[in-house]
Design a protein around this motif. Structure first.
Motif, mmCIF file in Angstrom:
data_model
loop_
_atom_site.group_PDB
_atom_site.id
_atom_site.type_symbol
_atom_site.label_atom_id
_atom_site.label_comp_id
_atom_site.label_asym_id
_atom_site.label_seq_id
_atom_site.Cartn_x
_atom_site.Cartn_y
_atom_site.Cartn_z
ATOM 1 N N HIS A 38 0.839 -1.198 0.000
ATOM 2 C CA HIS A 38 0.000 0.000 0.000
ATOM 3 C C HIS A 38 0.875 1.250 0.000
ATOM 4 O O HIS A 38 1.454 1.639 1.009
ATOM 5 C CB HIS A 38 -0.923 0.011 1.220
ATOM 6 N N PRO B 237 1.291 5.394 -2.064
ATOM 7 C CA PRO B 237 0.533 6.411 -2.805
ATOM 8 C C PRO B 237 0.312 6.028 -4.258
ATOM 9 O O PRO B 237 -0.702 6.404 -4.858
ATOM 10 C CB PRO B 237 1.412 7.657 -2.682
ATOM 11 N N ASP C 73 -2.886 3.956 -4.455
ATOM 12 C CA ASP C 73 -4.065 4.812 -4.312
ATOM 13 C C ASP C 73 -4.334 5.593 -5.597
ATOM 14 O O ASP C 73 -5.480 5.721 -6.031
ATOM 15 C CB ASP C 73 -3.875 5.778 -3.136
ATOM 16 N N GLU D 83 -13.437 3.033 -5.579
ATOM 17 C CA GLU D 83 -12.146 2.923 -4.919
ATOM 18 C C GLU D 83 -12.155 1.927 -3.763
ATOM 19 O O GLU D 83 -11.258 1.081 -3.643
ATOM 20 C CB GLU D 83 -11.680 4.297 -4.405
ATOM 21 N N PHE E 156 -9.985 -1.473 -3.678
ATOM 22 C CA PHE E 156 -8.949 -1.565 -2.640
ATOM 23 C C PHE E 156 -9.118 -2.854 -1.842
ATOM 24 O O PHE E 156 -8.146 -3.562 -1.550
ATOM 25 C CB PHE E 156 -9.008 -0.351 -1.710
#
Length: 254
Positions: free
Chosen positions: A185, A187, A190, A201, A205
């Motif tokens: 995980h 940036p 994301d 999202e 995720f």
């Protein structure tokens, strides 16, 4: 244990994600950290965090895909004890959906970039009487990952380079190992989800998290801890090995 006091470390891609976590941890353990990023500004957040904690850090603008640029940067830094080849980029696509330009771009950074840094590091390791190299491979080096043709090809090359360098320089006290993370995980993850799955999202995720049998993504700090061990004197008997850190992905996903 795991002290890096009086060690000089180069970390490529140390401005964010896994590279940032490695840079911060290495500095905390006493290393003089040199971060290579495309621009010095890309490393500024990492530099600020390390400086605030009393660590010693320098940022260098360097495109790892440019051979002469890498050699000049390593010569400027001088003798080193640790190299972490972390810089890399991703690509989604099968072989027939991967254009030549995209394939070349992945190879330039993820393969030639590692080669360039390995090439430039050996003379600097010799000045220090040896040292440790940690290359960032991937579970894609081990198993088939859907829609990751170019990326998997590149990471397979990284693992092979690790074995070759470990063999060739074992008598010069230069160790070389690699790490193969599953999904971590960062940036980047994301941003990838937000760009490709707007409005979904949370669902995506969760799906990506559960692709690891352990039920979650890895944390950059967990990868950094393994890199610290492999770079430290405590791992002095380890070379030519790859370490999956994957929440059970390789062995338990069946």
């Amino acid at each position: 244990m795991f002290s890096l006091k009086d060690k000089k470390a180069i970390i490529t891609g140390g401005g964010s994600g896994i590279g940032k976590a490695i840079s911060v941890l290495f500095a905390k353990q006493g290393a003089e950290v040199h971060i290579l990023e495309l621009t010095a500004e890309s490393a500024q957040n990492t530099v600020d965090e390390i400086t605030a904690e009393g660590g010693k850090v320098f940022a260098h603008a360097c495109n790892v895909a440019k051979h002469d640029e890498v050699v000049a940067t390593f010569e400027k830094i001088g003798n080193i004890h640790i190299l972490v080849n972390n810089a890399g980029i991703a690509h989604v696509g099968k072989v027939d959906t991967t254009g030549e330009a995209d394939f070349d771009r992945i190879m330039d950074v993820n393969v030639k970039g590692v080669y360039n840094c390995l090439y430039a590091s050996i003379p600097q390791f010799r000045k220090s009487g040896g040292g440790a190299i940690v290359n960032m491979a991937s579970i894609a080096s081990w198993v088939g990952i859907s829609d990751r043709f170019a990326y998997s090809t590149a990471k397979g090359a990284v693992m092979s380079m690790t074995l070759s360098v470990a063999r060739d320089y074992i008598n010069e006290n230069i160790r070389c190992n690699s790490i193969s993370p599953a999904r971590v995980h960062t940036p980047f993850v994301d941003g990838f989800i937000a760009k490709n799955y707007p409005g979904n999202e949370a669902e995506i995720f969760d799906k990506l998290s559960k692709s690891q049998p352990i039920g979650r993504m890895g944390k950059p700090e967990e990868i950094a801890t393994l890199a610290l061990f492999l770079a430290s004197e405590e791992a002095g008997f380890i070379t030519g090995s790859d370490y999956p850190i994957d929440g059970g992905f390789i062995k338990l996903n069946n």
